[in-house]
Motif scaffolding. Sequence first.
Motif, PDB file in Angstrom:
ATOM      1  N   ASP A   1       0.854  -1.176   0.000  1.00 15.30           N
ATOM      2  CA  ASP A   1       0.000   0.000   0.000  1.00 15.30           C
ATOM      3  C   ASP A   1       0.898   1.237   0.000  1.00 15.30           C
ATOM      4  O   ASP A   1       1.774   1.378   0.855  1.00 15.30           O
ATOM      5  N   PRO A   2       0.725   2.184  -0.926  1.00 10.98           N
ATOM      6  CA  PRO A   2       1.590   3.367  -0.972  1.00 10.98           C
ATOM      7  C   PRO A   2       1.629   4.152   0.333  1.00 10.98           C
ATOM      8  O   PRO A   2       2.642   4.804   0.635  1.00 10.98           O
ATOM      9  N   VAL A   3       0.571   4.088   1.127  1.00  8.90           N
ATOM     10  CA  VAL A   3       0.558   4.802   2.410  1.00  8.90           C
ATOM     11  C   VAL A   3       1.670   4.306   3.332  1.00  8.90           C
ATOM     12  O   VAL A   3       2.206   5.053   4.158  1.00  8.90           O
ATOM     13  N   GLU A   4       2.041   3.038   3.180  1.00  7.34           N
ATOM     14  CA  GLU A   4       3.082   2.466   4.039  1.00  7.34           C
ATOM     15  C   GLU A   4       4.433   3.143   3.820  1.00  7.34           C
ATOM     16  O   GLU A   4       5.307   3.074   4.690  1.00  7.34           O
TER      17      GLU A   4
ATOM     18  N   SER B   1       5.358  13.954   3.395  1.00 10.53           N
ATOM     19  CA  SER B   1       6.115  13.368   2.292  1.00 10.53           C
ATOM     20  C   SER B   1       7.372  12.648   2.739  1.00 10.53           C
ATOM     21  O   SER B   1       7.980  11.932   1.960  1.00 10.53           O
ATOM     22  N   GLY B   2       7.762  12.811   3.983  1.00 10.55           N
ATOM     23  CA  GLY B   2       8.928  12.105   4.479  1.00 10.55           C
ATOM     24  C   GLY B   2       9.503  12.797   5.693  1.00 10.55           C
ATOM     25  O   GLY B   2       9.130  13.925   6.024  1.00 10.55           O
ATOM     26  N   PRO B   3      10.457  12.155   6.383  1.00  8.93           N
ATOM     27  CA  PRO B   3      11.010  12.716   7.612  1.00  8.93           C
ATOM     28  C   PRO B   3      12.118  13.729   7.348  1.00  8.93           C
ATOM     29  O   PRO B   3      12.780  13.705   6.311  1.00  8.93           O
ATOM     30  N   SER B   4      12.341  14.594   8.332  1.00 10.48           N
ATOM     31  CA  SER B   4      13.423  15.571   8.288  1.00 10.48           C
ATOM     32  C   SER B   4      13.764  15.986   9.708  1.00 10.48           C
ATOM     33  O   SER B   4      12.895  16.024  10.583  1.00 10.48           O
TER      34      SER B   4
ATOM     35  N   PRO C   1       5.309   7.657  -3.942  1.00 14.48           N
ATOM     36  CA  PRO C   1       5.420   6.480  -3.075  1.00 14.48           C
ATOM     37  C   PRO C   1       5.770   5.220  -3.856  1.00 14.48           C
ATOM     38  O   PRO C   1       5.308   5.012  -4.977  1.00 14.48           O
ATOM     39  N   LEU C   2       6.662   4.425  -3.247  1.00 17.81           N
ATOM     40  CA  LEU C   2       7.100   3.137  -3.779  1.00 17.81           C
ATOM     41  C   LEU C   2       8.052   3.265  -4.955  1.00 17.81           C
ATOM     42  O   LEU C   2       8.534   2.254  -5.465  1.00 17.81           O
TER      43      LEU C   2
END
Length: 335
Positions: free
Chosen positions: A8-11, A84-87, A98-99
């Motif tokens: 799942d792209p949410v993962e 969208s991602g960690p920072s 995603p993916l």
Amino acid sequence: MEYPHNVDPVEDLTHAIPSGVDLWSENYFFGWYDPQAEVGLWNHLGRTPHDPTTWRGLITVYLPGGKLLMSRTYGRGPQTPGESGPSNGTLSFRCDEPLTTWTVTGDAMARPTDIDELGSGLLTDREVVPVQFEYRFDALTPLWDLGAADMSDQSWAHRHYEQPGRFAGRLRCGDQEWELAGTGIRDHSYGPRNFANFRRGSWAHAEFPSGRSFVALRMWDNDDVVALNRGFICEDDKLREITPLDMPTLESAGADPRAMTVRLDDGGREVVIEVEVLSSMTQTLSEPNEVLQGVDRTDPRIKILNDAMVRCRWDGEEAYGLCERSRRIEDLGAS
């Protein structure tokens, strides 16, 4: 719900911090190597155990001749699940699709060192070198999902995903600059994270010019019994599960042995991959979940982690990848 190799792209995105789960963490990693420049990048962002809203950023730059630049920073980034991602301010992972596609940027100060110094103790304070980079990751394979069942008894995460890819970007260290291109891997995991509950680990991967790639992962519990033993080979954009038969084990606080063999059971056919260490660095997995640069010998039961950029050979074909080995200090030989 299971998403075996059809994730799942949410993962792929950041997760909500659950309440009432001790030592819950979330971790992202990108690592790759340019064999022409003899330069590699190892980048990790993980939520800290004392405050999961704070991300620990780890940067290692592998330079020609075995030289290293290392940085460790802490900071708060986006806190909304699904960002969208960690920072953490000095290191950022942005999910473009995603993916499939990510962009990694870094702007930090790093300390120069090498594997001999790291193996002898913790990295001490000194003059620093400014390091800036930006690179893009493009997937070469589907995202490999280890699944909830196999991960349920692991103490370092309850979900874990890995994906080989192509990398390209630029790096500046002090007054040196490179335009880089190569292959490598990324991973993403989340769940309770406690380094106390495994004894050693071994992880290896490489991406070959013919288009095939492999990943192999083995973990041992505190009784030194294999608790996780999984891997895959990807050909023609299709993953097939394999079983690791023999994985490298760390023997010293440096990178020994530096010539190793990975053996895999590919549906009854034995695959033998020769692995040669090119450059490596060592860190300490302080408990329950902290990463120290160099070796802390205060408690012989804690583990050190060696990450090596490696050259691999499989049926005469040559490629580059990563070999990561962890082991309790008390189980290591003389170093």
